[in-house]
Write a protein that holds these residues in place. Sequence first.
Motif, PDB file in Angstrom:
ATOM      1  N   UNK A   1       0.853  -1.191   0.000  1.00  0.00           N
ATOM      2  CA  UNK A   1       0.000   0.000   0.000  1.00  0.00           C
ATOM      3  C   UNK A   1       0.891   1.245   0.000  1.00  0.00           C
ATOM      4  N   UNK A   2       0.284   2.399  -0.159  1.00  0.00           N
ATOM      5  CA  UNK A   2       1.030   3.649  -0.119  1.00  0.00           C
ATOM      6  C   UNK A   2       1.494   3.890   1.313  1.00  0.00           C
ATOM      7  N   UNK A   3       2.776   3.661   1.568  1.00  0.00           N
ATOM      8  CA  UNK A   3       3.311   3.758   2.927  1.00  0.00           C
ATOM      9  C   UNK A   3       3.340   5.189   3.440  1.00  0.00           C
ATOM     10  N   UNK A   4       3.205   6.163   2.546  1.00  0.00           N
ATOM     11  CA  UNK A   4       3.137   7.556   2.986  1.00  0.00           C
ATOM     12  C   UNK A   4       1.830   7.842   3.715  1.00  0.00           C
ATOM     13  N   UNK A   5       0.826   7.010   3.480  1.00  0.00           N
ATOM     14  CA  UNK A   5      -0.471   7.211   4.120  1.00  0.00           C
ATOM     15  C   UNK A   5      -0.620   6.412   5.417  1.00  0.00           C
TER      16      UNK A   5
ATOM     17  N   UNK B   1      -8.429  -0.304   2.322  1.00  0.00           N
ATOM     18  CA  UNK B   1      -9.569  -0.694   1.483  1.00  0.00           C
ATOM     19  C   UNK B   1      -9.198  -0.645   0.002  1.00  0.00           C
ATOM     20  N   UNK B   2      -8.399   0.352  -0.376  1.00  0.00           N
ATOM     21  CA  UNK B   2      -7.968   0.473  -1.762  1.00  0.00           C
ATOM     22  C   UNK B   2      -7.026  -0.670  -2.140  1.00  0.00           C
ATOM     23  N   UNK B   3      -6.149  -1.030  -1.209  1.00  0.00           N
ATOM     24  CA  UNK B   3      -5.117  -2.019  -1.498  1.00  0.00           C
ATOM     25  C   UNK B   3      -5.653  -3.450  -1.525  1.00  0.00           C
ATOM     26  N   UNK B   4      -6.466  -3.801  -0.543  1.00  0.00           N
ATOM     27  CA  UNK B   4      -7.021  -5.154  -0.459  1.00  0.00           C
ATOM     28  C   UNK B   4      -8.449  -5.170  -1.003  1.00  0.00           C
TER      29      UNK B   4
END
Length: 165
Positions: A92-96, A136-139
């Motif tokens: 996932x976006x680790x910045x978030x 939710x976006x990633x999985x």
Amino acid sequence: MNTLIDKYKGIHPGIILERLLNKKGISQRPFALSIDEYPQTINAISKGKRKLNTPLALKIEKRLNLEEGTLALLQTYFDIKEEKNKLEKNTPNLNLLRRSLFWDTDISKIDWQKQSVAVIKRVFERGNDIEKEEIKRFYSNEKIEEALAQGIRKPYTIYRNKEKV
């Protein structure tokens, strides 16, 4: 050699080195000194924090009577696995995501697919709305529902003979 390579393919060679030393009852410091290497170097490699270069791999293999190139090949396979992980962008976006969510582990070493249930539970228990949205976006929704369903149980519930007390 092929069985060792196939068995440990994708695992950092330092972890294998540590296992071999433990199996033979050799301490890291005396071993490092016996091959004219700094003990800190062997320690960092055995913890997976440092790459194993070819000259050092050859020294270790010679000292432990391993087939030449075994540890160097393991390092190559480990590097390939790391690069594939980066290319696939299976994170996932680790910045978030706040690093404090994963205080007990190195966030860069999380296998986001194998540890999906733990990640989902952690974020949904302790995360903020932005972090939950990223998960939710990633999985997939099915994966999230499945992971969250695994954790549903009431704390301190005692059952005797299948009856709630």
